[in-house]
Design an enzyme around this catalytic site. Structure first.
Site, short mmCIF file in Angstrom:
data_model
loop_
_atom_site.label_atom_id
_atom_site.label_comp_id
_atom_site.label_asym_id
_atom_site.label_seq_id
_atom_site.Cartn_x
_atom_site.Cartn_y
_atom_site.Cartn_z
N CYS A 108 0.82 -1.22 0.00
CA CYS A 108 0.00 0.00 0.00
C CYS A 108 0.85 1.27 0.00
O CYS A 108 0.34 2.35 -0.25
CB CYS A 108 -0.94 0.00 1.20
SG CYS A 108 -1.99 -1.45 1.24
N HIS A 242 -2.98 6.98 3.60
CA HIS A 242 -3.51 5.76 3.00
C HIS A 242 -4.86 5.43 3.63
O HIS A 242 -5.03 5.47 4.85
CB HIS A 242 -2.51 4.61 3.24
CG HIS A 242 -3.04 3.28 2.85
ND1 HIS A 242 -3.71 3.07 1.66
CD2 HIS A 242 -3.03 2.08 3.49
CE1 HIS A 242 -4.08 1.81 1.59
NE2 HIS A 242 -3.69 1.19 2.68
N ASN A 272 -10.42 0.14 1.04
CA ASN A 272 -8.96 0.20 0.93
C ASN A 272 -8.56 -0.27 -0.48
O ASN A 272 -8.66 -1.46 -0.79
CB ASN A 272 -8.35 -0.71 2.01
CG ASN A 272 -6.84 -0.74 1.97
OD1 ASN A 272 -6.22 -0.25 1.04
ND2 ASN A 272 -6.24 -1.34 2.99
O1 UT7 Z 1 -3.65 -1.47 3.88
C1 UT7 Z 1 -3.18 -1.98 5.09
C2 UT7 Z 1 -3.89 -3.24 5.37
N1 UT7 Z 1 -4.84 -3.39 6.43
C3 UT7 Z 1 -4.97 -2.64 7.57
O2 UT7 Z 1 -4.35 -1.65 7.79
C4 UT7 Z 1 -5.97 -3.15 8.56
C5 UT7 Z 1 -5.56 -2.85 9.98
N2 UT7 Z 1 -6.54 -3.37 10.95
C6 UT7 Z 1 -7.81 -2.93 11.03
O3 UT7 Z 1 -8.21 -2.04 10.30
C7 UT7 Z 1 -8.70 -3.51 12.11
O4 UT7 Z 1 -7.93 -4.27 13.01
C8 UT7 Z 1 -9.85 -4.39 11.53
C9 UT7 Z 1 -10.87 -3.51 10.81
C10 UT7 Z 1 -9.31 -5.42 10.57
C11 UT7 Z 1 -10.57 -5.11 12.67
O5 UT7 Z 1 -11.04 -4.17 13.63
P1 UT7 Z 1 -10.81 -4.40 15.18
O6 UT7 Z 1 -11.45 -3.29 15.88
O7 UT7 Z 1 -9.33 -4.62 15.39
O8 UT7 Z 1 -11.66 -5.71 15.43
P2 UT7 Z 1 -11.19 -7.16 15.97
O9 UT7 Z 1 -10.39 -7.87 14.93
O10 UT7 Z 1 -10.61 -7.02 17.34
O11 UT7 Z 1 -12.59 -7.88 16.12
C12 UT7 Z 1 -13.55 -7.44 17.06
C13 UT7 Z 1 -14.76 -8.32 16.95
C14 UT7 Z 1 -14.44 -9.81 17.01
O12 UT7 Z 1 -15.51 -10.44 17.69
P3 UT7 Z 1 -15.40 -10.79 19.27
O13 UT7 Z 1 -14.20 -11.69 19.39
O14 UT7 Z 1 -15.21 -9.47 19.96
O15 UT7 Z 1 -16.70 -11.46 19.56
C15 UT7 Z 1 -14.44 -10.24 15.58
O16 UT7 Z 1 -14.74 -11.62 15.42
O17 UT7 Z 1 -15.40 -8.12 15.67
C16 UT7 Z 1 -15.54 -9.37 15.01
N3 UT7 Z 1 -15.41 -9.15 13.57
C17 UT7 Z 1 -16.45 -8.82 12.77
N4 UT7 Z 1 -17.74 -8.66 13.02
C18 UT7 Z 1 -18.54 -8.31 11.97
C19 UT7 Z 1 -14.26 -9.17 12.83
N5 UT7 Z 1 -14.54 -8.87 11.56
C20 UT7 Z 1 -15.89 -8.64 11.49
C21 UT7 Z 1 -16.77 -8.30 10.43
N6 UT7 Z 1 -18.08 -8.13 10.73
N7 UT7 Z 1 -16.33 -8.08 9.18
#
Ligand code: UT7
Length: 317
Positions: A108, A242, A272
Site C-alpha cells: 500500500c 492511506h 482500501n
Molecule cells: O492497507 C493496510 C492493510 N490493512 C490494515 O491496515 C488493517 C488494519 N486493521 C484494522 O483495520 C482492524 O484491526 C480491523 C478492521 C481489521 C478489525 O477491527 P478491530 O477493531 O481490530 O476488530 P477485531 O479484529 O478485534 O474484532 C472485534 C470483533 C471480534 O468479535 P469478538 O471476538 O469481539 O466477539 C471479531 O470476530 O469483531 C468481530 N469481527 C467482525 N464482526 C462483523 C471481525 N470482523 C468482522 C466483520 N463483521 N467483518
C-alpha cells in the site's frame, strides 16, 4: 518535480455493506463503526487493465501532454493475474506510450515509493515527464467466505503525471521485515525437486497488530518529515493518508495533531484500494478545487511488509 495531471478509475459495480451482509456474517454497523467504509467498487465486467489504462489516459490528458511525451512509466501493483510480464508492459501500448517502464511492489506504500523513484530519475536527468500509475485489485486476494479481510478492500486505479518543478520537498521510507502481519501467497508450479511446495492461500492479516504498527510508524514518518522541514502540523494544509481504516487515520491524527478537516478521506466510498488510495484521493481533491498553489501537503502510506512511507509537497501547478 511537480504533479501536472491526475486521473482515477473505479469499477462500475458498487457493493454496499448491506450487500456483503447478504452472504457474510457481518453487518453495516460493524463495518461502518470499525472501519468507516460504507461501500466499495469491485471489478466485475471490466478487468484491472481497463482501470489502469483509463486512469493513465485521464492523467496524461489532464497534464496537457500526448502519450508519446511521457518518458517513463512507473507502476505500483501488488498482484494481478499475470506474474509476468509486468503490469507496465501489459498496459504501455494501450495507454499509447512509447517509453519504457517498470513495476514495483511496495504494497500500500507503493505510491510514495514510486514518487521517490520518479524524483531520483528526474534529478538524474533520465526523464522529464513520468507517469506514476497505481492499479490494484486487492479484493482478488481475499477469501470471500470469511468476513475478516473481504469487507475492507475495493479495487481501483490512480495515476499522476510528474514533470520538473520544485513542489516535491522530501520523502521518508521505512521497512520493518515482518511477513506474518499481512501476506498473500500465490501458488507456484511444483518441480520434482521441490520440498517446500506451497499451494498458495488467500490474504492473511493480523488486524490488531497491523493497526497499531500502522498508526505508530506512519505518525513517526510524518513527524520525521515535519521535523526535517522545520514545520508543525499547523503549517500543513492536508495530511493525505492511506485509506485503510478511518480509525487508523484518526489514530495518526491524534499523534500528529490538527483538525479532522486536514485529514480528507474517500474510504467511505471506495474501501482500501491499496497503493491506489492516495492518488485516487488526490485526483478527487484536485477535481473539487480543494488544493491551492503553496499548500503544504503530507502524504503517508503503510502496508504489508511492514512498510511505510511519507512525503512532503509544497504545491505548484
Ligand atoms: O492497507 C493496510 C492493510 N490493512 C490494515 O491496515 C488493517 C488494519 N486493521 C484494522 O483495520 C482492524 O484491526 C480491523 C478492521 C481489521 C478489525 O477491527 P478491530 O477493531 O481490530 O476488530 P477485531 O479484529 O478485534 O474484532 C472485534 C470483533 C471480534 O468479535 P469478538 O471476538 O469481539 O466477539 C471479531 O470476530 O469483531 C468481530 N469481527 C467482525 N464482526 C462483523 C471481525 N470482523 C468482522 C466483520 N463483521 N467483518
Amino acid at each position: 518535480m511537480k504533479i501536472i495531471g491526475t486521473g482515477s478509475a473505479l469499477p462500475a459495480l458498487t457493493v454496499t455493506n448491506d450487500d456483503l451482509a447478504g452472504f457474510l456474517d457481518t453487518n453495516d454497523q460493524w463495518i461502518t463503526t470499525r472501519t468507516g467504509i460504507q461501500e466499495r467498487h469491485l471489478l466485475s465486467t471490466e478487468d484491472l487493465y481497463d482501470l489502469a489504462v483509463d486512469a493513465s489516459i485521464k492523467a496524461i490528458k489532464a497534464a496537457g501532454l500526448r502519450p508519446d511525451q511521457i518518458d517513463f512509466l512507473l507502476v505500483s501493483n501488488v498482484a494481478n493475474r499475470h506474474v509476468t510480464p509486468g503490469l507496465s508492459c501489459i498496459v504501455q501500448k494501450r495507454i499509447g506510450l512509447t517509453c519504457a517502464g517498470l513495476d514495483i511492489n511496495v504494497a500500500c506504500a507503493g505510491f510514495v515509493n514510486a514518487l521517490m523513484l520518479a524524483d531520483g530519475m528526474m534529478k538524474a536527468g533520465r526523464a522529464k515527464n513520468i507517469l506514476v500509475l497505481c492499479a490494484e485489485e486487492p479484493t482478488k486476494y481475499c477469501d470471500w467466505h470469511e468476513r475478516d479481510c473481504s469487507v475492507l478492500f475495493g479495487d481501483g486505479a490512480g495515476a499522476v503525471v510528474l514533470t520538473e518543478g520544485n513542489a516535491f520537498k522530501d520523502v521518508q521510507l521505512t521497512m520493518i521485515s515482518d511477513r506474518d502481519v499481512l501476506y498473500y501467497e500465490r501458488g507456484m508450479e511444483t518441480t520434482p525437486f521441490e520440498q517446500h511446495y506451497i499451494k498458495g492461500q488467500p490474504l492473511v492479516m493480523k488486524g490488531k497488530e497491523l493497526f497499531k504498527t500502522a498508526v505508530s510508524e506512519s505518525a513517526k514518518d510524518i513527524q520525521t518529515i515535519l521535523k526535517r522541514a522545520n514545520l508543525t502540523h499547523e503549517d500543513i494544509t492536508y495530511f493525505m493518508l492511506h485509506q485503510a481504516n478511518k480509525r487508523i487515520i484518526e489514530g495518526i491524527r491524534k499523534i500528529v495533531g490538527g483538525p479532522e478537516e486536514k485529514y480528507p478521506t474517500v474510504i467511505e466510498k471506495y474501501g482500501n484500494t491499496s497503493s491506489a488510495s492516495i492518488p485516487i484521493l488526490l485526483d478527487e481533491m484536485l477535481a473539487d478545487n480543494k488544493i491551492k498553489a503553496g499548500d503544504k501537503i503530507v502524504m503517508s502510506a503503510f502496508g504489508a511488509g511492514f512498510v511505510s512511507a511519507a512525503c512532503l509537497w509544497e504545491w505548484e501547478f
